[in-house]
Design a protein around this motif. Structure first.
Motif, PDB file in Angstrom:
ATOM      1  N   HIS A  29     -15.521  -6.214 -34.709  1.00  0.00           N
ATOM      2  CA  HIS A  29     -16.524  -5.676 -33.792  1.00  0.00           C
ATOM      3  C   HIS A  29     -17.730  -6.613 -33.702  1.00  0.00           C
ATOM      4  CE1 HIS A  29     -14.392  -1.802 -33.963  1.00  0.00           C
ATOM      5  NE2 HIS A  29     -15.102  -1.468 -32.893  1.00  0.00           N
ATOM      6  N   ILE A  93      -7.693  -4.366 -32.624  1.00  0.00           N
ATOM      7  CA  ILE A  93      -9.048  -4.499 -32.098  1.00  0.00           C
ATOM      8  C   ILE A  93      -9.075  -5.461 -30.913  1.00  0.00           C
ATOM      9  CG2 ILE A  93     -11.350  -5.387 -32.649  1.00  0.00           C
ATOM     10  CD1 ILE A  93     -10.890  -2.548 -33.635  1.00  0.00           C
ATOM     11  N   TYR A 123     -14.110  -2.250 -24.383  1.00  0.00           N
ATOM     12  CA  TYR A 123     -14.958  -3.406 -24.650  1.00  0.00           C
ATOM     13  C   TYR A 123     -16.436  -3.044 -24.543  1.00  0.00           C
ATOM     14  CZ  TYR A 123     -17.243  -7.913 -24.145  1.00  0.00           C
ATOM     15  OH  TYR A 123     -18.089  -8.979 -24.299  1.00  0.00           O
ATOM     16  N   MET A 126     -17.621  -1.319 -27.524  1.00  0.00           N
ATOM     17  CA  MET A 126     -17.770  -2.247 -28.657  1.00  0.00           C
ATOM     18  C   MET A 126     -19.106  -2.980 -28.616  1.00  0.00           C
ATOM     19  SD  MET A 126     -14.094  -4.166 -29.023  1.00  0.00           S
ATOM     20  CE  MET A 126     -14.460  -4.990 -30.577  1.00  0.00           C
ATOM     21  N   TYR A 151     -18.186   5.669 -32.722  1.00  0.00           N
ATOM     22  CA  TYR A 151     -19.410   4.879 -32.571  1.00  0.00           C
ATOM     23  C   TYR A 151     -20.622   5.795 -32.470  1.00  0.00           C
ATOM     24  CZ  TYR A 151     -15.922   1.430 -31.210  1.00  0.00           C
ATOM     25  OH  TYR A 151     -14.829   0.609 -31.202  1.00  0.00           O
TER      26      TYR A 151
END
Length: 163
Positions: A29, A93, A123, A126, A151
């Motif tokens: 990440h 990932i 994306y 991220m 997240y």
């Protein structure tokens, strides 16, 4: 529920394995975030535990489906599914990160060269600038592995600029 794959067991059997799991996913990440020019994330055991609960549910049902907004309690979520034991963590990932080829700078949801924000949604989550923490987990079921990353705070907010 199916027995965990050897690979999944290997990833979760010991504390050092769990530390390597978290370290590899966090690193992947943060490579993307550094390249994008935003602050690095920290690993959240709480988010990882929540991700594990959801990954276990997906594995039991054998389907990939986002948790409801109520179930996520304001957290962002990226999902991945693939044949058990076949994919490395970095490959998992990379499926999220590879979406950057369609990304264009802008205000969400107008951030995809294809015209469909879902083509870049993993994306953009991220690299969402306001996001500070991530926690991920894997579960195995019906011949597949399910990766769930949560997240905090969530990204992909309508009307907000990505980055």
């Amino acid at each position: 529920m199916s027995a965990p794959s050897a690979l999944a067991q290997e990833r979760h059997n010991t504390a050092p394995q769990a530390d390597r799991f978290a370290s590899e996913l966090l690193h992947a990440h943060n490579v993307e975030r550094t390249e994008f020019g935003v602050q690095r994330l920290s690993w959240s055991p709480q988010l990882a535990n929540e991700a594990q609960d959801w990954a276990n549910q997906l594995a039991r049902r054998g389907v990939m489906q986002h948790a409801s907004l109520d179930q996520r309690r304001g957290r962002g979520e990226n999902l991945w599914m693939g044949t058990a034991g076949y994919f490395s963590l970095s490959a998992m990932i990379n499926f999220f990160a590879e979406e950057k080829r369609h990304f264009r700078s802008g205000t969400f949801p107008n951030v995809s060269r294809t015209g469909n924000w879902a083509d870049v949604g993993h994306y953009t989550q991220m690299v969402w600038a306001e996001t500070r923490e991530v926690g991920c987990a894997i579960a195995h079921g019906r011949g597949n592995e399910f990766l769930v990353c949560r997240y905090w705070p969530a990204g992909n907010t309508y009307g907000r600029k990505v980055g």
